[in-house]
Design an enzyme around this catalytic site. Structure first.
Site, PDB file in Angstrom:
ATOM      1  N   LYS A  25      27.963   4.711  42.483  1.00 21.85           N
ATOM      2  CA  LYS A  25      28.979   4.702  41.535  1.00 21.85           C
ATOM      3  C   LYS A  25      28.711   5.571  40.300  1.00 21.85           C
ATOM      4  O   LYS A  25      29.693   6.457  40.154  1.00 21.85           O
ATOM      5  CB  LYS A  25      29.496   3.445  41.132  1.00 21.85           C
ATOM      6  CG  LYS A  25      30.728   3.503  40.544  1.00 21.85           C
ATOM      7  CD  LYS A  25      31.136   2.076  39.850  1.00 21.85           C
ATOM      8  CE  LYS A  25      31.545   1.082  41.060  1.00 21.85           C
ATOM      9  NZ  LYS A  25      32.347  -0.265  40.438  1.00 21.85           N
ATOM     10  N   ASP A  85      36.192  -0.669  37.259  1.00 22.75           N
ATOM     11  CA  ASP A  85      36.176  -1.658  37.963  1.00 22.75           C
ATOM     12  C   ASP A  85      37.049  -1.685  39.259  1.00 22.75           C
ATOM     13  O   ASP A  85      38.480  -1.251  38.906  1.00 22.75           O
ATOM     14  CB  ASP A  85      36.574  -3.173  37.251  1.00 22.75           C
ATOM     15  CG  ASP A  85      36.122  -4.440  38.099  1.00 22.75           C
ATOM     16  OD1 ASP A  85      35.079  -4.561  38.340  1.00 22.75           O
ATOM     17  OD2 ASP A  85      36.928  -5.117  38.342  1.00 22.75           O
TER      18      ASP A  85
END
Length: 211
Positions: free
Chosen positions: A28, A84
């Site tokens: 990520k 998220d």
């Protein structure tokens, strides 16, 4: 799954400089850093700063993204960007959703092969004709040390495939085939994924607002 954001978007601008990527997920961090590179942003990960991972106690993507961004900004004294994101499967009532990472948890760490198998087993339990429609959601929270926060939501529609395909990407990428494509996220070149992903969608909104 629709999300209600906690108020109107603010318009504070983010200039060139250092920004904390509030994540300990190397995949990520790499993806977010690549998306930020054209804007003169020097990124540093929360892991590189030895910042703790806050417990994700929120019940929505917005809540979890905000708590991670606020924690990193407070501890580093720098603006911080948190993501998220999760896979929402229509036939599973939106699961794993905000608990996407939880489905991968084991005593020895996260096992994404296990998580993908759990999704597949849950679908198979519903019968051979179950819908395999799914979408990824990404909420970005950009926080400053003074407490100011902005939120941006991106989404990517697609279907689930089995068995997993491809070796690029992370998480559930090998089983997610985005709409309009015949390859999974994990079979796409990173540049191709950046152009169509849920994270890229959220980034486009953030860029338009803050750069």
């Amino acid at each position: 799954m629709s999300l209600e954001f906690p108020g109107p978007q603010a318009v504070r601008k983010l200039g060139p400089g250092k920004l904390v990527i509030a994540s300990h997920n190397p995949g990520k961090v790499k993806e977010i850093a690549a998306l930020l590179e054209p804007y003169g942003i020097e990124t540093v990960s929360a892991a590189a700063l030895d910042l703790p991972e806050p417990e994700e106690t929120g019940t929505t993507f917005v809540m979890n993204a905000e708590l991670k961004a606020r924690s990193a900004a407070d501890l580093s004294g720098l603006p911080a960007l948190a993501d998220d994101s999760g896979l929402c499967v229509e036939a599973l009532n939106g699961d794993p959703g905000v608990y996407t990472a939880n489905w991968a948890e084991t005593p020895s760490g996260r096992d994404w092969d296990l998580a993908m198998r759990k999704v597949e087993d849950a679908l198979n339990a519903k019968g051979p004709d179950v819908s395999r429609d799914a979408h990824f959601v990404c909420v970005l929270a950009l926080a400053w040390p003074d407490g100011h926060v902005e939120w941006f939501e991106g989404r990517a529609e697609g279907t689930l495939t089995w068995p997993p395909r491809g070796t690029v990407g992370f998480g559930y990428d090998p089983v997610f085939v985005p709409t309009g494509h015949d390859r999974s996220y994990a079979e796409l070149d990173p540049a191709e994924k950046h152009a169509i992903s849920h994270r890229a969608d959220a980034f486009r909104q953030m860029v338009a607002a803050v750069f």
